[in-house]
Design a protein around this motif. Sequence first.
Motif, PDB file in Angstrom:
ATOM      1  N   TRP A  96       0.842  -1.198   0.000  1.00 46.03           N
ATOM      2  CA  TRP A  96       0.000   0.000   0.000  1.00 46.03           C
ATOM      3  C   TRP A  96       0.877   1.247   0.000  1.00 46.03           C
ATOM      4  CZ3 TRP A  96      -4.953   1.493  -0.620  1.00 46.03           C
ATOM      5  CH2 TRP A  96      -5.310   2.782  -0.184  1.00 46.03           C
ATOM      6  N   GLU A 169      -4.308  -4.569   6.167  1.00 39.42           N
ATOM      7  CA  GLU A 169      -4.438  -3.306   5.424  1.00 39.42           C
ATOM      8  C   GLU A 169      -4.856  -2.161   6.342  1.00 39.42           C
ATOM      9  OE1 GLU A 169      -3.233  -3.958   2.697  1.00 39.42           O
ATOM     10  OE2 GLU A 169      -3.707  -6.067   2.384  1.00 39.42           O
ATOM     11  N   ALA A 172      -4.492   1.501   5.014  1.00 41.77           N
ATOM     12  CA  ALA A 172      -5.527   1.872   4.044  1.00 41.77           C
ATOM     13  C   ALA A 172      -6.831   2.209   4.776  1.00 41.77           C
ATOM     14  CB  ALA A 172      -5.762   0.727   3.060  1.00 41.77           C
TER      15      ALA A 172
END
Length: 271
Positions: A96, A169, A172
């Motif tokens: 990411w 994640e 994010a």
Amino acid sequence: MEKVEVKDLLEAGVHFGHLTRKWDPNMAPYIYMERNGIHIINLYKTAAKIQETSEALHKIAASGKKILFVATKKQAKDIVAEKAGAVNMPYITERWPGGMLTNFVTIRKAVKKMAMIDRMKKDGTFNSLSKKERLQVDRQRAKLEKNLGSISDMTRLPGALFVVDIKREHIAIKEAQKLNIPIFAMVDTNSDPREVDYLIPANDDASKSINKILSVVTSAVADGLAERKSEKAERDAKSEKSPAAKKEVKTEAKAEKKAEVVAPVATNEEE
């Protein structure tokens, strides 16, 4: 939209959670039982959440907004690239990029850099460089393509984020939360469902489970895009009939464009 059967979810292994000692207590409402030290997810609740999520994603796709799919874990990469790519939605399957959402202007500059290199190769400028410079440019282009190639067509912030494994994640997730971008996600028994707006209680480690969930949600997205295309065709046909109709179509188009500027804020109260 595709209807989900509990039997199909069972066959895909969607019901397998994590070890009981690794669970997040906030996932208790979605756990059916414990077996051999592993939590079993209630698939009836999973099916209901899939339906709810699919309907919301359908509306976002029909409104013309992009849905960014995120999955950097090995078993999910290829599946997400295939499913998201099939419906022409952007996706991140490598690391990411920090600031992908909160510093979107800088990310767009990197994408434009990639486009500039491509133009250099087309107009012959690239060939005028020395061998060493060409090698450096090629390496830079390859790096940009690997990290940002799948979002090259994303000219504005996405209307929603779909994540596989919210623990992995987490960066994010935090960026989307800061910008009030709705978060959709597969949430396993070791994760906190309060982090997302729309959750699908599911095994986020098995490729069969990920494939099944992604197939259903991208099908809903595809239906939303088809609906938007159909409505556009109707407006175009209407505009050809009369000046009054043309004015009405222009007004509708302006309203849609204005709505796209602001990302939708979604809230979803958990049971």
